[in-house]
Design a protein around this motif. Sequence first.
Motif, PDB file in Angstrom:
ATOM      1  N   GLY A 140       0.872  -1.186  -0.169  1.00 30.20           N
ATOM      2  CA  GLY A 140       0.110   0.032  -0.044  1.00 30.20           C
ATOM      3  C   GLY A 140       0.879   1.206   0.033  1.00 30.20           C
ATOM      4  O   GLY A 140       0.529   2.326  -0.596  1.00 30.20           O
ATOM      5  N   THR A 250      -1.952   2.254  -5.132  1.00 30.09           N
ATOM      6  CA  THR A 250      -2.832   1.753  -5.967  1.00 30.09           C
ATOM      7  C   THR A 250      -3.118   2.669  -7.334  1.00 30.09           C
ATOM      8  O   THR A 250      -4.444   3.130  -7.412  1.00 30.09           O
ATOM      9  CB  THR A 250      -4.217   1.742  -5.256  1.00 30.09           C
ATOM     10  OG1 THR A 250      -4.777   2.786  -4.639  1.00 30.09           O
ATOM     11  CG2 THR A 250      -3.934   0.727  -4.173  1.00 30.09           C
ATOM     12  N   GLN A 254      -0.103   0.092 -11.721  1.00 36.06           N
ATOM     13  CA  GLN A 254      -0.809  -1.036 -11.139  1.00 36.06           C
ATOM     14  C   GLN A 254      -2.252  -1.501 -12.053  1.00 36.06           C
ATOM     15  O   GLN A 254      -2.027  -2.739 -12.499  1.00 36.06           O
ATOM     16  CB  GLN A 254      -1.533  -1.039  -9.588  1.00 36.06           C
ATOM     17  CG  GLN A 254      -0.509  -0.895  -8.740  1.00 36.06           C
ATOM     18  CD  GLN A 254       0.276   0.441  -8.444  1.00 36.06           C
ATOM     19  OE1 GLN A 254      -0.088   1.341  -9.349  1.00 36.06           O
ATOM     20  NE2 GLN A 254       0.903   0.530  -7.338  1.00 36.06           N
ATOM     21  N   ASP A 279      -3.217   0.725   4.433  1.00 35.92           N
ATOM     22  CA  ASP A 279      -2.462   0.693   3.012  1.00 35.92           C
ATOM     23  C   ASP A 279      -2.584  -0.671   2.558  1.00 35.92           C
ATOM     24  O   ASP A 279      -2.981  -0.795   1.428  1.00 35.92           O
ATOM     25  CB  ASP A 279      -1.311   1.515   3.035  1.00 35.92           C
ATOM     26  CG  ASP A 279      -1.334   2.793   3.398  1.00 35.92           C
ATOM     27  OD1 ASP A 279      -2.041   3.472   2.615  1.00 35.92           O
ATOM     28  OD2 ASP A 279      -0.804   3.121   4.293  1.00 35.92           O
ATOM     29  N   LYS A 282      -6.258  -1.659   1.643  1.00 30.23           N
ATOM     30  CA  LYS A 282      -6.606  -0.799   0.179  1.00 30.23           C
ATOM     31  C   LYS A 282      -5.907  -1.405  -0.953  1.00 30.23           C
ATOM     32  O   LYS A 282      -6.416  -1.938  -2.093  1.00 30.23           O
ATOM     33  CB  LYS A 282      -5.816   0.759  -0.122  1.00 30.23           C
ATOM     34  CG  LYS A 282      -6.745   1.635   0.927  1.00 30.23           C
ATOM     35  CD  LYS A 282      -5.838   2.882   0.708  1.00 30.23           C
ATOM     36  CE  LYS A 282      -6.459   4.014   1.675  1.00 30.23           C
ATOM     37  NZ  LYS A 282      -5.565   5.176   1.888  1.00 30.23           N
ATOM     38  N   ALA A 283      -4.624  -1.921  -0.622  1.00 30.64           N
ATOM     39  CA  ALA A 283      -3.902  -2.594  -1.839  1.00 30.64           C
ATOM     40  C   ALA A 283      -4.845  -4.036  -2.064  1.00 30.64           C
ATOM     41  O   ALA A 283      -4.921  -4.434  -3.117  1.00 30.64           O
ATOM     42  CB  ALA A 283      -2.665  -3.123  -1.529  1.00 30.64           C
ATOM     43  N   MET A 286      -7.843  -3.377  -3.951  1.00 32.81           N
ATOM     44  CA  MET A 286      -7.488  -3.069  -5.454  1.00 32.81           C
ATOM     45  C   MET A 286      -7.605  -4.253  -6.226  1.00 32.81           C
ATOM     46  O   MET A 286      -7.818  -4.605  -7.263  1.00 32.81           O
ATOM     47  CB  MET A 286      -6.393  -2.087  -5.552  1.00 32.81           C
ATOM     48  CG  MET A 286      -5.826  -2.031  -6.991  1.00 32.81           C
ATOM     49  SD  MET A 286      -4.042  -1.297  -6.983  1.00 32.81           S
ATOM     50  CE  MET A 286      -2.982  -2.742  -6.709  1.00 32.81           C
TER      51      MET A 286
END
Length: 405
Positions: A140, A250, A254, A279, A282-283, A286
């Motif tokens: 992240g 992100t 990517q 983070d 979030k990754a 994604m």
Amino acid sequence: MLAMSIAMGILGKITERFGSKGPAAGIQSGATLDENAVLEALRAVQDPDLHRDIVSLGFVRNVKIKSGEVSFEVNLTTPACPVKEKLKTQCEEVVMALPGVTGVKVTMTASTRGSLPINTGSPVSAALGQVKNIIAVASGKGGVGKSTTAVNLAWALAKSGSKVGLLDADIYGPSIPLMTHLREGATASENLVAPPVVDGVKIMSVGMFNQGGKATIMRGPMAAAVIKQFLTQVAWGALDYLVIDYPPGTGDIQLTISQTAPVTGAVIVTTPQEVALIDVRKAISMFETLKVPVLGVVETMSYFVCDNCDKKHFIFREGGGSRVASEHGVAWLGGIPMDPGLVKASDEGTPFVAGHPDTPAGKAFFDVAGAVAAQVSILHAENKNVLQHFSLEWKSDAAAGEWKN
Ligand SMILES: Nc1ncnc2c1ncn2[C@@H]1O[C@H](COP(=O)(O)OP(=O)(O)O)[C@@H](O)[C@H]1O
Ligand SMILES: [Mg+2]
């Protein structure tokens, strides 16, 4: 005379089957030492990752029986299999326990499983058509040890006997050339660019084209074009694993990678503290949106072992990585301890696992590589969420994550 030669023939066969001791010494009434008996015995050996026995998985090959000596091959799904030695010992034990067996020779081999390359003649298939698995190493945020993990993962997989490539997709902060002591540039190979090779690992990075350590200044579309070139104009050749060191976050790159190449799965790197874990979430989200399976979470700088007291000090708190993995129902791939030698190795350009394989951090990287390879094998065995190479194309006008045939 005829009767005697028949008897001799039978005796010869018996001796061949049971060894010089003859059947009385081994096989008991009713049991025959033949290929079926060996395969039946080997059904007791389970692959702990695939949860099936090695015979029904088709791993056992070339069973040969000669005078009580049994030999066969066990063909695993990856040379980096973390339980290779354990499986070998189990195979030896169950076959040795069969009546009439005087010796067992097991040869462990591997054919890395991957998506079947389908050559469509497209630029992507020219560059990546023989690449079985593409592994994204992502985080992240920056500074968590992502490049360190990508390099050591690539080296550990290569050391286990896999064919490996390493793509530095961190266009704005390429560190792979420094970390691998890359001195060579890329060379032209027909219509493609041939990547330089260090310790058997094929490498490509924007840093190779960046003279004098100047900052890479590019707008988003330019950076996306560069990464596309790396995925369509580089002669990666036949690889078991192409490891991609993602930029942090992100963003655009990517998305471009997922739109251009069939990424097999993502390894998420984090440090243990809560601010880093925000983070990570979030990754993971994604990759879920991009329909790229998450192979699991690696935690770096997990703890520091003090020289004098041997005590583990959890400087950035304990257990964050494994907690976030279980929260998201993904695998915990392991933790890498803090080791100042890692910083030195990176700065000097010698991947840590090459120079220090037997240190706690070196072993931890090998374990992580084994866990990643195992997760890839599991994906292929389940045939779930694995993008078949080039039989799918990205719907560029649709919302991210939609693939069509
Ligand atoms: N387990 C570790 N122990 C000690 N230092 C580490 C460890 N992992 C990474 N580092 C150091 O942390 C810094 C950042 O790591 P790096 O791999 O460049 O992170 P990222 O690619 O996420 O920005 C580097 O100096 C690296 O050597
Ligand atoms: Mg980095």
